[in-house]
Design a protein around this motif. Sequence first.
Motif, PDB file in Angstrom:
ATOM      1  N   THR A  84      -6.422  20.480  -9.680  1.00  0.00           N
ATOM      2  CA  THR A  84      -5.599  19.385 -10.216  1.00  0.00           C
ATOM      3  C   THR A  84      -4.491  19.006  -9.254  1.00  0.00           C
ATOM      4  OG1 THR A  84      -6.045  20.111 -12.492  1.00  0.00           O
ATOM      5  CG2 THR A  84      -4.184  18.641 -12.161  1.00  0.00           C
ATOM      6  N   ILE A  85      -3.778  20.012  -8.768  1.00  0.00           N
ATOM      7  CA  ILE A  85      -2.689  19.749  -7.824  1.00  0.00           C
ATOM      8  C   ILE A  85      -3.230  19.154  -6.530  1.00  0.00           C
ATOM      9  CG2 ILE A  85      -0.819  20.780  -6.492  1.00  0.00           C
ATOM     10  CD1 ILE A  85      -0.324  20.635  -9.497  1.00  0.00           C
ATOM     11  N   ALA A  86      -4.369  19.676  -6.065  1.00  0.00           N
ATOM     12  CA  ALA A  86      -4.956  19.166  -4.821  1.00  0.00           C
ATOM     13  C   ALA A  86      -5.347  17.698  -4.972  1.00  0.00           C
ATOM     14  CB  ALA A  86      -6.169  20.005  -4.432  1.00  0.00           C
ATOM     15  N   LEU A  87      -5.997  17.348  -6.077  1.00  0.00           N
ATOM     16  CA  LEU A  87      -6.438  15.968  -6.274  1.00  0.00           C
ATOM     17  C   LEU A  87      -5.253  15.036  -6.494  1.00  0.00           C
ATOM     18  CD1 LEU A  87      -9.561  16.551  -8.566  1.00  0.00           C
ATOM     19  CD2 LEU A  87      -9.518  16.055  -6.114  1.00  0.00           C
ATOM     20  N   ALA A  88      -4.211  15.525  -7.186  1.00  0.00           N
ATOM     21  CA  ALA A  88      -3.019  14.700  -7.381  1.00  0.00           C
ATOM     22  C   ALA A  88      -2.336  14.411  -6.049  1.00  0.00           C
ATOM     23  CB  ALA A  88      -2.056  15.395  -8.345  1.00  0.00           C
ATOM     24  N   LYS A  89      -2.242  15.427  -5.204  1.00  0.00           N
ATOM     25  CA  LYS A  89      -1.642  15.217  -3.886  1.00  0.00           C
ATOM     26  C   LYS A  89      -2.526  14.332  -3.010  1.00  0.00           C
ATOM     27  CE  LYS A  89       1.311  19.300  -3.681  1.00  0.00           C
ATOM     28  NZ  LYS A  89       1.695  20.523  -2.927  1.00  0.00           N
ATOM     29  N   ALA A  90      -3.834  14.407  -3.237  1.00  0.00           N
ATOM     30  CA  ALA A  90      -4.740  13.540  -2.477  1.00  0.00           C
ATOM     31  C   ALA A  90      -4.467  12.072  -2.768  1.00  0.00           C
ATOM     32  CB  ALA A  90      -6.189  13.880  -2.812  1.00  0.00           C
ATOM     33  N   LEU A  91      -4.024  11.765  -3.981  1.00  0.00           N
ATOM     34  CA  LEU A  91      -3.663  10.383  -4.300  1.00  0.00           C
ATOM     35  C   LEU A  91      -2.461   9.930  -3.460  1.00  0.00           C
ATOM     36  CD1 LEU A  91      -4.068  10.387  -8.194  1.00  0.00           C
ATOM     37  CD2 LEU A  91      -5.534   9.249  -6.522  1.00  0.00           C
ATOM     38  N   VAL A  92      -1.507  10.842  -3.281  1.00  0.00           N
ATOM     39  CA  VAL A  92      -0.361  10.513  -2.423  1.00  0.00           C
ATOM     40  C   VAL A  92      -0.837  10.298  -0.992  1.00  0.00           C
ATOM     41  CG1 VAL A  92       1.963  11.205  -1.733  1.00  0.00           C
ATOM     42  CG2 VAL A  92       1.033  11.997  -3.909  1.00  0.00           C
ATOM     43  N   VAL A  93      -1.759  11.146  -0.560  1.00  0.00           N
ATOM     44  CA  VAL A  93      -2.290  11.023   0.797  1.00  0.00           C
ATOM     45  C   VAL A  93      -3.045   9.708   0.960  1.00  0.00           C
ATOM     46  CG1 VAL A  93      -3.809  12.081   2.505  1.00  0.00           C
ATOM     47  CG2 VAL A  93      -2.408  13.521   1.034  1.00  0.00           C
ATOM     48  N   GLN A  94      -3.680   9.240  -0.101  1.00  0.00           N
ATOM     49  CA  GLN A  94      -4.331   7.926  -0.037  1.00  0.00           C
ATOM     50  C   GLN A  94      -3.315   6.853   0.347  1.00  0.00           C
ATOM     51  OE1 GLN A  94      -7.432   7.249  -0.086  1.00  0.00           O
ATOM     52  NE2 GLN A  94      -8.544   8.642  -1.418  1.00  0.00           N
ATOM     53  N   GLY A  95      -2.113   6.952  -0.206  1.00  0.00           N
ATOM     54  CA  GLY A  95      -1.061   6.007   0.167  1.00  0.00           C
ATOM     55  C   GLY A  95      -0.668   6.126   1.619  1.00  0.00           C
ATOM     56  N   VAL A  96      -0.599   7.377   2.116  1.00  0.00           N
ATOM     57  CA  VAL A  96      -0.288   7.595   3.533  1.00  0.00           C
ATOM     58  C   VAL A  96      -1.374   7.005   4.417  1.00  0.00           C
ATOM     59  CG1 VAL A  96       0.080   9.351   5.306  1.00  0.00           C
ATOM     60  CG2 VAL A  96       1.051   9.672   3.024  1.00  0.00           C
ATOM     61  N   VAL A  97      -2.631   7.235   4.037  1.00  0.00           N
ATOM     62  CA  VAL A  97      -3.760   6.752   4.836  1.00  0.00           C
ATOM     63  C   VAL A  97      -3.818   5.228   4.835  1.00  0.00           C
ATOM     64  CG1 VAL A  97      -6.283   6.697   4.965  1.00  0.00           C
ATOM     65  CG2 VAL A  97      -5.109   8.857   4.557  1.00  0.00           C
ATOM     66  N   MET A  98      -3.509   4.610   3.699  1.00  0.00           N
ATOM     67  CA  MET A  98      -3.482   3.144   3.643  1.00  0.00           C
ATOM     68  C   MET A  98      -2.547   2.580   4.706  1.00  0.00           C
ATOM     69  SD  MET A  98      -3.434   2.362  -0.460  1.00  0.00           S
ATOM     70  CE  MET A  98      -3.190   0.592  -0.211  1.00  0.00           C
ATOM     71  N   GLN A  99      -1.396   3.222   4.884  1.00  0.00           N
ATOM     72  CA  GLN A  99      -0.433   2.747   5.877  1.00  0.00           C
ATOM     73  C   GLN A  99      -0.866   3.110   7.296  1.00  0.00           C
ATOM     74  OE1 GLN A  99       3.865   3.071   4.334  1.00  0.00           O
ATOM     75  NE2 GLN A  99       2.745   4.474   3.006  1.00  0.00           N
ATOM     76  N   MET A 100      -1.501   4.270   7.440  1.00  0.00           N
ATOM     77  CA  MET A 100      -1.973   4.663   8.773  1.00  0.00           C
ATOM     78  C   MET A 100      -3.054   3.705   9.266  1.00  0.00           C
ATOM     79  SD  MET A 100      -2.060   8.833   8.378  1.00  0.00           S
ATOM     80  CE  MET A 100      -2.551   9.140  10.076  1.00  0.00           C
ATOM     81  N   ARG A 101      -3.872   3.194   8.358  1.00  0.00           N
ATOM     82  CA  ARG A 101      -4.904   2.238   8.758  1.00  0.00           C
ATOM     83  C   ARG A 101      -4.287   0.942   9.274  1.00  0.00           C
ATOM     84  NH1 ARG A 101      -8.083   3.757   3.841  1.00  0.00           N
ATOM     85  NH2 ARG A 101      -9.792   5.100   4.547  1.00  0.00           N
ATOM     86  N   SER A 102      -3.081   0.641   8.845  1.00  0.00           N
ATOM     87  CA  SER A 102      -2.415  -0.575   9.318  1.00  0.00           C
ATOM     88  C   SER A 102      -1.449  -0.290  10.465  1.00  0.00           C
ATOM     89  CB  SER A 102      -1.661  -1.249   8.164  1.00  0.00           C
ATOM     90  OG  SER A 102      -0.659  -0.398   7.647  1.00  0.00           O
ATOM     91  N   GLY A 103      -1.450   0.957  10.956  1.00  0.00           N
ATOM     92  CA  GLY A 103      -0.650   1.286  12.125  1.00  0.00           C
ATOM     93  C   GLY A 103       0.713   1.882  11.837  1.00  0.00           C
ATOM     94  N   LEU A 104       1.002   2.184  10.575  1.00  0.00           N
ATOM     95  CA  LEU A 104       2.293   2.752  10.203  1.00  0.00           C
ATOM     96  C   LEU A 104       2.112   4.177   9.700  1.00  0.00           C
ATOM     97  CD1 LEU A 104       3.879  -0.253   8.259  1.00  0.00           C
ATOM     98  CD2 LEU A 104       4.237   0.379  10.658  1.00  0.00           C
ATOM     99  N   VAL A 105       3.017   5.053  10.079  1.00  0.00           N
ATOM    100  CA  VAL A 105       2.989   6.438   9.612  1.00  0.00           C
ATOM    101  C   VAL A 105       4.275   6.695   8.832  1.00  0.00           C
ATOM    102  CG1 VAL A 105       2.863   8.861  10.253  1.00  0.00           C
ATOM    103  CG2 VAL A 105       1.615   7.155  11.591  1.00  0.00           C
ATOM    104  N   SER A 106       4.118   6.995   7.552  1.00  0.00           N
ATOM    105  CA  SER A 106       5.276   7.227   6.696  1.00  0.00           C
ATOM    106  C   SER A 106       5.630   8.709   6.671  1.00  0.00           C
ATOM    107  CB  SER A 106       4.985   6.724   5.275  1.00  0.00           C
ATOM    108  OG  SER A 106       6.039   7.076   4.403  1.00  0.00           O
ATOM    109  N   PHE A 107       6.833   9.030   7.117  1.00  0.00           N
ATOM    110  CA  PHE A 107       7.342  10.394   7.026  1.00  0.00           C
ATOM    111  C   PHE A 107       8.103  10.612   5.718  1.00  0.00           C
ATOM    112  CE2 PHE A 107       7.665  11.477  11.849  1.00  0.00           C
ATOM    113  CZ  PHE A 107       6.291  11.372  11.930  1.00  0.00           C
TER     114      PHE A 107
END
Length: 315
Positions: free
Chosen positions: A33-56
């Motif tokens: 559960t925790i892993a999949l919930a955090k994966a949703l946050v990572v989806q947001g990070v990846v969305m920005q990485m695909r557009s050239g931005l890295v969110s710290f």
Amino acid sequence: MRFDKTEISLALVAIACVLFGFVSPGWLIFLLTIALAKALVVQGVVMQMRSGLVSFGQGLFYCIGGYTVGMGGQFFGIHDAIAALALGMAVAIVVAMILGLLLTRYRDIFFAMLSLAFSMILFGILVKSQGLGSTDGFNVHNWTVFGWAPETGADSQQTVFTMTVLAGLLIAVLIHRYTKAGIGVICEAVRENEVRVEYLGLSPRWLLYGNYVAAASVSALGGGLTALATGHVDPEMAYWTTSGEFIFIALLGGLGHVAAPFIAAIVFSVVRTYSIEFVPNTWQMILGFTLLGVIVFLPKGLWSLVSREKSGERT
């Protein structure tokens, strides 16, 4: 509405996960559960990485989602889990719409550091807020789902797991369609050459702005589900190490497929759990070597193993 092979595969895996949850021990359900919930946050990070931005500072929206769920039951009498999750996403969208006006003016390390700064500002505010438990945080009140209240801890755990799997399926399908649609392709074009996108008559800044807001809402959903699963929220959700964890998972999985963050998050959680269990003093080093090995041998992330196998079958 037509579903492609990826969406059908995601649905089948989600159904298998829900069924697997009914026969799994409690500790494994909690870990997933925790892993999949955090994966949703990572989806947001990846969305920005695909557009050239890295969110710290993606922990900012992770924390907003979690604290909104907690505060909804603590102060505003919102005990329905679905309503609390939706409220958390709404609050994150509003915050992202405000911050995005500034952040999307910057690129590279400047965007990364500014996003980190806002996340740490929230961390500092929460640490100083005695009414919200300061550094200890506070517990999430008992919740319901459309009026139904879980009777036991096992029921609550299974319910949150099922909600997380279904939320992950919905978000994965939406992001998959988003990346295949015109705006998703253009966001990747912004990463490759922003000037050429401008010559096409499009505004890279506003494309990145919309992408930033969408990523914030997905990350807030992950934070809210984490709060429901753990029954507790604290300022560490906004701390820089939490945001760094999301980047770690994003690099581990790669950008090749919408399923990559889920796979990487599960691998990360399993490796960290057993590293802490057997070598508690050096578990960070083991995680570091794991990421180093992936970067050296799988520079496109764990998903490249799947893509290589598929390409090998075609040849």
